[in-house]
Design an enzyme around this catalytic site. Sequence first.
Site, PDB file in Angstrom:
ATOM      1  N   ILE A 151      -3.943  -3.660  10.788  1.00 31.51           N
ATOM      2  CA  ILE A 151      -3.660  -4.411  12.004  1.00 31.51           C
ATOM      3  C   ILE A 151      -2.332  -5.144  11.878  1.00 31.51           C
ATOM      4  O   ILE A 151      -1.623  -5.342  12.872  1.00 31.51           O
ATOM      5  CB  ILE A 151      -4.817  -5.389  12.323  1.00 31.51           C
ATOM      6  CG1 ILE A 151      -4.702  -5.904  13.756  1.00 31.51           C
ATOM      7  CG2 ILE A 151      -4.862  -6.539  11.339  1.00 31.51           C
ATOM      8  CD1 ILE A 151      -5.030  -4.888  14.801  1.00 31.51           C
ATOM      9  N   TYR A 152      -1.960  -5.552  10.660  1.00 35.16           N
ATOM     10  CA  TYR A 152      -0.661  -6.189  10.442  1.00 35.16           C
ATOM     11  C   TYR A 152       0.463  -5.263  10.886  1.00 35.16           C
ATOM     12  O   TYR A 152       1.342  -5.646  11.677  1.00 35.16           O
ATOM     13  CB  TYR A 152      -0.500  -6.558   8.971  1.00 35.16           C
ATOM     14  CG  TYR A 152       0.894  -6.959   8.582  1.00 35.16           C
ATOM     15  CD1 TYR A 152       1.465  -8.137   9.073  1.00 35.16           C
ATOM     16  CD2 TYR A 152       1.652  -6.176   7.709  1.00 35.16           C
ATOM     17  CE1 TYR A 152       2.757  -8.516   8.717  1.00 35.16           C
ATOM     18  CE2 TYR A 152       2.932  -6.548   7.349  1.00 35.16           C
ATOM     19  CZ  TYR A 152       3.480  -7.710   7.848  1.00 35.16           C
ATOM     20  OH  TYR A 152       4.764  -8.072   7.506  1.00 35.16           O
ATOM     21  N   ALA A 153       0.436  -4.030  10.392  1.00 31.84           N
ATOM     22  CA  ALA A 153       1.471  -3.067  10.764  1.00 31.84           C
ATOM     23  C   ALA A 153       1.443  -2.773  12.260  1.00 31.84           C
ATOM     24  O   ALA A 153       2.491  -2.680  12.905  1.00 31.84           O
ATOM     25  CB  ALA A 153       1.291  -1.775   9.965  1.00 31.84           C
ATOM     26  N   THR A 155       0.511  -4.737  14.698  1.00 31.67           N
ATOM     27  CA  THR A 155       1.063  -5.846  15.482  1.00 31.67           C
ATOM     28  C   THR A 155       2.575  -5.909  15.363  1.00 31.67           C
ATOM     29  O   THR A 155       3.270  -6.281  16.323  1.00 31.67           O
ATOM     30  CB  THR A 155       0.457  -7.194  15.051  1.00 31.67           C
ATOM     31  OG1 THR A 155       0.713  -7.445  13.655  1.00 31.67           O
ATOM     32  CG2 THR A 155      -1.034  -7.240  15.315  1.00 31.67           C
ATOM     33  N   LYS A 156       3.104  -5.556  14.210  1.00 31.93           N
ATOM     34  CA  LYS A 156       4.556  -5.540  14.068  1.00 31.93           C
ATOM     35  C   LYS A 156       5.175  -4.428  14.923  1.00 31.93           C
ATOM     36  O   LYS A 156       6.231  -4.609  15.543  1.00 31.93           O
ATOM     37  CB  LYS A 156       4.936  -5.367  12.590  1.00 31.93           C
ATOM     38  CG  LYS A 156       4.735  -6.622  11.751  1.00 31.93           C
ATOM     39  CD  LYS A 156       5.671  -7.724  12.219  1.00 31.93           C
ATOM     40  CE  LYS A 156       5.744  -8.865  11.248  1.00 31.93           C
ATOM     41  NZ  LYS A 156       6.723  -9.890  11.654  1.00 31.93           N
TER      42      LYS A 156
END
Length: 334
Positions: A151-153, A155-156
């Site tokens: 999810i980090y990637a 969102t980026k």
Amino acid sequence: MQIIVTGAAGFIGSEVALRLLKEGFSVTGIDCFTPYYDPALKEARAARLAAFPAFRMERIRVEDAEAMEAIFRRDRPDIVLHFAAQAGVRYSLDHPREYIEANVVGSFNVIEFARRYGTQHLLIASTSSAYGANQKFPFEEQDATPHPLTIYAATKLASEFIAHSHAHLYGVPTTSLRFFSVYGPWGRPDMAFFQFTGRIFRGEAIDVYNHGDLMRDFTYIDDLVEAIRRLMDHPPKAEGEILRGDSLSPVAPYRLVNIGNASPVRLMDYIEAIEDAIGRKAQMNMLGMQPGDVKQTFADVTLLNQLTGYTPDTDYRTGIAKFVDWYRDYFKPE
């Protein structure tokens, strides 16, 4: 020239803000000092910036649209450097909503208010994690990125897409910056290099994922700051000159740029460099692959060099030695 730096108490944001203040710019920092890791380190970073009369710190969340707009309306920044984010790949596995709020909603606020208040160049921090499951090395800015692994990637990537659409619709020159494993003094305690160092000093075992069979394109903080500083002076232009391998959008003043060392290092060699700098051997827990992790990262920095004439080149052993020296001075381990 007036500059806003979000995430100004963070690792990268504080170092970029410090560089700009030393050059004589007026800087407004934005940070909410979350307890994701020890806020005392963030306070110490902020204290270095507060020594400059041209610096002002605003303690707000980038998700707070009303507070953010008030700052943009007051400052009307010429340049915005957006580093504020909920960071960390592993933390995103258990706290996904925090990433949506900070990295998508917060980034939208920055992008939208930069548009409304006449920013001349918006630079947004992204990540090598955006390349996800790609198996072509080195990673090039024009590579498709349809398969984020966390999810980090995701969102980026979302913030990159929002920034591109705004650049297309409203003409705000925007550069998205994909960072590759940044390390160095004043770094983030949640990152592997920091955790390894602390545990080795304390005589505790370190967790080594995929049994050490990983490679990373490690980027020393001073090299990253130099690259960002140079890119500030190169806002993309719609229908501008197309360089070899350029990621310049065909429909917007928008460009994506990798910032890495272009020299992947084996994780076990990196750990050995930490051991050598500390003067102690590490005890190791050899573990399997971490969910959401990738086996290798490798930045193609041809575009960065063509735009700025600069390529990061700090050797990882030199960089690690400088970090360990800082760690000794800051934490005074036994």
